[in-house]
Design a protein around this motif. Structure first.
Motif, PDB file in Angstrom:
ATOM      1  N   VAL A   1       0.868  -1.183   0.000  1.00  0.00           N
ATOM      2  CA  VAL A   1       0.000   0.000   0.000  1.00  0.00           C
ATOM      3  C   VAL A   1       0.898   1.225   0.000  1.00  0.00           C
ATOM      4  O   VAL A   1       1.828   1.316   0.805  1.00  0.00           O
TER       5      VAL A   1
ATOM      6  N   ILE B   1     -10.478  -1.764   3.900  1.00  0.00           N
ATOM      7  CA  ILE B   1      -9.798  -2.615   2.917  1.00  0.00           C
ATOM      8  C   ILE B   1      -9.404  -3.912   3.620  1.00  0.00           C
ATOM      9  O   ILE B   1      -8.501  -3.933   4.453  1.00  0.00           O
TER      10      ILE B   1
ATOM     11  N   VAL C   1     -11.016   5.961  -5.570  1.00  0.00           N
ATOM     12  CA  VAL C   1     -12.077   5.256  -4.846  1.00  0.00           C
ATOM     13  C   VAL C   1     -13.200   6.249  -4.571  1.00  0.00           C
ATOM     14  O   VAL C   1     -12.959   7.337  -4.030  1.00  0.00           O
TER      15      VAL C   1
ATOM     16  N   ILE D   1      -8.070   8.348  -2.167  1.00  0.00           N
ATOM     17  CA  ILE D   1      -7.475   7.025  -2.335  1.00  0.00           C
ATOM     18  C   ILE D   1      -7.522   6.686  -3.820  1.00  0.00           C
ATOM     19  O   ILE D   1      -8.600   6.669  -4.427  1.00  0.00           O
TER      20      ILE D   1
ATOM     21  N   TYR E   1      -3.280   0.197  -3.784  1.00  0.00           N
ATOM     22  CA  TYR E   1      -3.869   1.468  -3.363  1.00  0.00           C
ATOM     23  C   TYR E   1      -2.773   2.495  -3.076  1.00  0.00           C
ATOM     24  O   TYR E   1      -1.685   2.159  -2.617  1.00  0.00           O
TER      25      TYR E   1
ATOM     26  N   THR F   1      -5.426  -5.453  -6.076  1.00  0.00           N
ATOM     27  CA  THR F   1      -5.537  -4.009  -6.237  1.00  0.00           C
ATOM     28  C   THR F   1      -4.467  -3.311  -5.399  1.00  0.00           C
ATOM     29  O   THR F   1      -4.309  -3.598  -4.212  1.00  0.00           O
TER      30      THR F   1
ATOM     31  N   GLN G   1      -6.580   3.827  -6.846  1.00  0.00           N
ATOM     32  CA  GLN G   1      -6.457   2.374  -6.950  1.00  0.00           C
ATOM     33  C   GLN G   1      -6.058   1.979  -8.372  1.00  0.00           C
ATOM     34  O   GLN G   1      -6.429   2.645  -9.340  1.00  0.00           O
TER      35      GLN G   1
END
Length: 477
Positions: A379, A468, A427, A390, A402, A400, A392
């Protein structure tokens, strides 16, 4: 007799001129008749400067199982600094005296407390020239809990923020003051969390600052002594990386002529456990907390010219040595959560400003490495943009990835993101264009952990929340 610092002298002179101007006193008359008043004011200021022992802090730097770093800045006339500490509930104090140089123009100092016991609460006191310093909040810390091979990984949380501008009217650009909402630091201090990650632009060098070592020292000291910041510094563990404004000029790259001076001063004002390697200088490093590992990046020291073509191999972002270090560190990490901390955004395809994705050769090499080596749990944490969101991105056949951007703390927000307004990579519901900060929490059972990401405004009111699951950023087993 020590002289008053330049910023204090200028502040009094500017204020006096403003007052006399309001009264209609002409400058020529003021030069003859007000000289004595200026002398009295300066003499008073010098006296105050002599009596000023604590300039800023204390701040908690790194915290480990058996050692903690305490940072503070003291005045020019200080002769002795000591930290006394003890386990909570006990009577016996241990003293740690600062052994380094004092009586400098700027005196940021660090005192490591050791040996300590893991998972233990301590309280401490600051003594300067044999006088105990008083604070409106408790001075305390808890060492890291030794959980490995003994119990499930502890839940924890941390704050993320960037872009902290502190006004200085004598040297700011004309017009509306850019810094605002200083009470956000008190809101952060009162938000439960284990640590604070300062993700760049933690102070703002002005045009008058970044061409001289004195200017860089001055700006860091000026920012750090902000009264509203002190409670946060003392109540949270603090780690930091830099971006252009606390490194040098706007969008500065590796050609900045004072980058080694800037690095020296950054290290003097922050309490990370390490900075770079023995062969590769910089602010990058790594540390662990519970079941997470943090990889702090230096996005300036090795930066290539932004005007070079995107596919030019000399258009570097991290530089060869730091990129190799990061790849090795990621491959060797056992942590299920791997936070890569960077001053600039990383994956935003619509960011036409500074973004790692715009440095195509390096960016592709890092992302290909993460995918091909099946590095799980990555991340990105970023700042710089004066907005929070955020982003992605999902590589083919991969989980995914982020990028959580948190900005600004006290700088002016970016209220017109233009082509990014409807960014498909964002997001939904996470765009925030006001002074804010982000808290990230890692909680749950050992086999069912999750990230909870919350954004708060300057008053500490929650604006949005995203969850998440660990499974969403992990490769299938």
């Amino acid at each position: 007799m020590p002289c008053a610092s330049e910023w204090q002298m200028n502040a009094i002179i500017a204020y006096a001129r403003k007052v006399f101007g309001i009264l209609g006193i002409q400058s020529a008359y003021m030069n003859r008749s007000v000289a004595f008043i200026f002398l009295v004011l300066i003499a008073s200021l010098v006296s105050a400067q002599q009596s000023q022992k604590l300039v800023a802090g204390p701040m908690l730097g790194y915290v480990e199982y058996r050692e903690v770093l305490i940072w503070l800045e003291v005045g020019t006339s200080v002769n002795e600094v000591e930290v006394s500490y003890r386990q909570k509930g006990t009577k016996e104090w241990t003293e740690a005296e600062y052994q380094g140089q004092l009586h400098r123009q700027f005196n940021p100092i660090k005192i490591a407390l050791a040996p300590l016991e893991p998972g233990t609460e301590y309280e401490y006191e600051i003594w300067i020239d044999e006088k105990k310093q008083a604070f409106p909040y408790p001075l305390q810390f808890k060492t890291r809990e030794l959980w490995e091979y003994r119990k499930p990984q502890p839940d924890f949380s941390f704050i993320v923020g960037s872009c902290a501008y502190v006004n200085d009217s004598l040297y700011d650009r004309p017009g509306q003051a850019y810094g605002r909402a200083y009470h956000i630091f008190e809101s952060i201090a009162n938000t439960p969390a284990d640590m604070m990650l300062w993700i760049g632009d933690n102070t703002y060098l002005r045009e008058v600052d970044y061409r001289s070592p004195y200017g860089i020292w001055y700006r860091n000291s000026h920012t750090r002594r902000l009264p509203q910041m002190q409670h946060l510094l003392a109540s949270k563990i603090n780690y930091a990386v830099w971006d252009d404004h606390d490194y040098g000029p706007n969008d500065a790259d590796g050609s900045y002529e004072l980058k080694d001076t800037s690095l020296e001063i950054f290290k003097a004002y922050w309490g990370n456990k390490s900075y770079g390697t023995s062969h590769t200088p910089g602010v990058f490093g790594r540390f662990t907390w519970s079941d997470a590992e943090f990889f702090l990046l230096d996005d300036r020291y090795y930066r290539g010219a932004q005007k070079l073509p995107n596919n030019d191999t000399s258009r570097t972002f991290l530089g060869r040595a730091q990129l190799d270090w990061l790849k090795t560190a990621l491959a060797s990490s056992w942590a299920p959560f791997k936070f890569i901390v960077c001053g600039n955004q990383v994956i935003n395809a619509l960011n036409s400003f500074e973004c790692y994705r715009n440095y195509g050769v390096e960016y592709t090499e890092l992302m290909d490495f993460i995918v091909k080596q099946k590095i799980s749990g990555v991340v990105f944490l970023s700042g710089d943009r004066h907005l929070t969101e955020i982003e992605q991105w999902q590589p083919d056949g991969f989980y995914t990835i982020y990028d959580i951007t948190s900005s600004p703390l006290t700088s002016g927000p970016y209220t017109n993101p233009e082509k990014e307004l409807n960014n498909p990579g964002r997001v939904a519901g996470t765009l925030l264009t006001e002074n804010n900060y982000v808290r990230i929490s890692i909680t749950g059972e050992p086999t069912n952990r999750k990230l909870t990401v919350e954004a708060f405004d300057a008053n500490g009111q929650k604006k949005w929340e995203q969850v998440i699951p660990q499974s969403a950023i992990s490769l299938p087993k």
